[in-house]
Scaffold this active site. Structure first.
Site, PDB file in Angstrom:
ATOM      1  N   CYS A  86       0.833  -1.201   0.000  1.00 55.56           N
ATOM      2  CA  CYS A  86       0.000   0.000   0.000  1.00 55.56           C
ATOM      3  C   CYS A  86       0.874   1.260   0.000  1.00 55.56           C
ATOM      4  O   CYS A  86       1.496   1.565  -1.000  1.00 55.56           O
ATOM      5  CB  CYS A  86      -0.997  -0.026   1.161  1.00 55.56           C
ATOM      6  SG  CYS A  86      -2.372   1.140   0.967  1.00 55.56           S
ATOM      7  N   ARG A 120      -1.619   7.423  -6.092  1.00 63.81           N
ATOM      8  CA  ARG A 120      -2.047   7.333  -4.694  1.00 63.81           C
ATOM      9  C   ARG A 120      -3.573   7.330  -4.581  1.00 63.81           C
ATOM     10  O   ARG A 120      -4.266   8.014  -5.317  1.00 63.81           O
ATOM     11  CB  ARG A 120      -1.511   8.519  -3.875  1.00 63.81           C
ATOM     12  CG  ARG A 120      -0.014   8.577  -3.721  1.00 63.81           C
ATOM     13  CD  ARG A 120       0.412   9.807  -2.920  1.00 63.81           C
ATOM     14  NE  ARG A 120       0.022   9.704  -1.522  1.00 63.81           N
ATOM     15  CZ  ARG A 120      -0.693  10.616  -0.869  1.00 63.81           C
ATOM     16  NH1 ARG A 120      -1.151  11.676  -1.500  1.00 63.81           N
ATOM     17  NH2 ARG A 120      -0.967  10.452   0.405  1.00 63.81           N
ATOM     18  N   ARG A 150      -7.880   2.309   0.864  1.00 58.91           N
ATOM     19  CA  ARG A 150      -7.355   3.556   0.273  1.00 58.91           C
ATOM     20  C   ARG A 150      -6.155   3.240  -0.618  1.00 58.91           C
ATOM     21  O   ARG A 150      -5.116   3.889  -0.550  1.00 58.91           O
ATOM     22  CB  ARG A 150      -6.973   4.560   1.362  1.00 58.91           C
ATOM     23  CG  ARG A 150      -8.122   5.031   2.216  1.00 58.91           C
ATOM     24  CD  ARG A 150      -7.665   6.079   3.229  1.00 58.91           C
ATOM     25  NE  ARG A 150      -7.176   7.274   2.558  1.00 58.91           N
ATOM     26  CZ  ARG A 150      -6.499   8.249   3.159  1.00 58.91           C
ATOM     27  NH1 ARG A 150      -6.219   8.157   4.450  1.00 58.91           N
ATOM     28  NH2 ARG A 150      -6.109   9.306   2.488  1.00 58.91           N
ATOM     29  N   HIS A 197      -2.932  -5.328   1.244  1.00 61.65           N
ATOM     30  CA  HIS A 197      -2.348  -5.619   2.557  1.00 61.65           C
ATOM     31  C   HIS A 197      -2.355  -7.122   2.821  1.00 61.65           C
ATOM     32  O   HIS A 197      -3.268  -7.644   3.471  1.00 61.65           O
ATOM     33  CB  HIS A 197      -3.151  -4.923   3.659  1.00 61.65           C
ATOM     34  CG  HIS A 197      -3.069  -3.437   3.652  1.00 61.65           C
ATOM     35  ND1 HIS A 197      -2.142  -2.739   4.400  1.00 61.65           N
ATOM     36  CD2 HIS A 197      -3.803  -2.507   2.991  1.00 61.65           C
ATOM     37  CE1 HIS A 197      -2.314  -1.444   4.206  1.00 61.65           C
ATOM     38  NE2 HIS A 197      -3.309  -1.277   3.354  1.00 61.65           N
ATOM     39  N   GLU A 199      -0.689  -8.734   4.919  1.00 62.97           N
ATOM     40  CA  GLU A 199      -0.526  -8.984   6.359  1.00 62.97           C
ATOM     41  C   GLU A 199      -1.856  -9.052   7.090  1.00 62.97           C
ATOM     42  O   GLU A 199      -1.914  -9.544   8.233  1.00 62.97           O
ATOM     43  CB  GLU A 199       0.371  -7.907   6.984  1.00 62.97           C
ATOM     44  CG  GLU A 199      -0.263  -6.550   7.224  1.00 62.97           C
ATOM     45  CD  GLU A 199      -0.359  -5.654   5.994  1.00 62.97           C
ATOM     46  OE1 GLU A 199      -0.761  -4.490   6.145  1.00 62.97           O
ATOM     47  OE2 GLU A 199      -0.026  -6.136   4.877  1.00 62.97           O
TER      48      GLU A 199
END
Length: 218
Positions: A86, A120, A150, A197, A199
């Site tokens: 990210c 972004r 995001r 993500h 994780e």
């Protein structure tokens, strides 16, 4: 540090923002010795580094405040393996694009470790977060479940960049169109980046294992 000579590489997690604990746990489960990194001397002791999510402009300021920006830039330029998720993907880019930068917001200073242009917050703001199952090159045993918060996407890549995963727009970020879907995971040499993500998906460390294998091979 020199080449990796052990089966259990030391991999740091930049411990300034984001899911530091989750990355540390996933790395340990993937066969690495995982350490948080907040100081230049800690960075000097790792074979590779994870740059977690967070807010990329804030992370740039924190890197300066902890006197880590230049040491990290030098390690990346010297070929240290790295994995950015990210906001970490944004920091590893060559070019950062942002249609919603506010006038008083300082620009992100990316490290240029991957020859790519990253947009972004491309998939939208917090309310536009979503999950998807992705085919991920180099990862076996089925698709990877990806959590996007995001999230950025990759607008374009250089000739030496391998695209690892893409996701179709599916209505997300519809103000920008691309016929081939959005690039959300890439690799150039020993440097890996994902817009999502990994994780946050408990019990699935395949992306982290892929990075640990990359560090071992470096």
């Amino acid at each position: 540090m020199g080449g990796v000579s052990t089966a259990r590489p030391v991999i740091g997690v930049l411990a300034l923002q984001g899911g530091v604990a989750e990355h540390l746990t996933a790395l340990e489960r993937s066969g690495a010795e995982a350490r948080p990194v907040r100081r230049p001397e800690e960075l000097a002791q790792v074979h590779g580094l994870v740059l977690p999510g967070g807010e990329s402009t804030a992370m740039t300021r924190l890197l300066d405040g902890f006197e880590l920006f230049e040491p990290l830039r030098e390690r990346l330029a010297a070929g240290m393996p790295a994995f950015g998720s990210c906001a970490g993907m944004v920091l590893l880019a060559g070019t950062v694009l942002d249609d919603r930068v506010e006038q008083d917001t300082p620009p992100v200073r990316p490290f240029g470790a991957i020859d790519m242009a990253v947009r972004r917050n491309a998939f939208g703001r917090q309310v536009d977060s979503f999950e998807a199952d992705l085919d991920f090159a180099g990862v076996t045993d089925g698709p990877v479940h990806a959590v996007f918060i995001r999230a950025p996407w990759v607008d374009k890549v250089g000739a030496d960049v391998r695209v690892l995963a893409s996701v179709a727009p599916s209505g997300h970020g519809s103000e920008v169109t691309a016929p081939a879907g959005r690039i959300v995971a890439v690799q150039q040499g020993p440097v890996l980046a994902t817009a999502f993500h990994p994780e946050l998906v408990s019990g699935d460390e395949r992306v982290h294992r892929y990075f640990v294998q990359t560090v071992r091979a470096s």
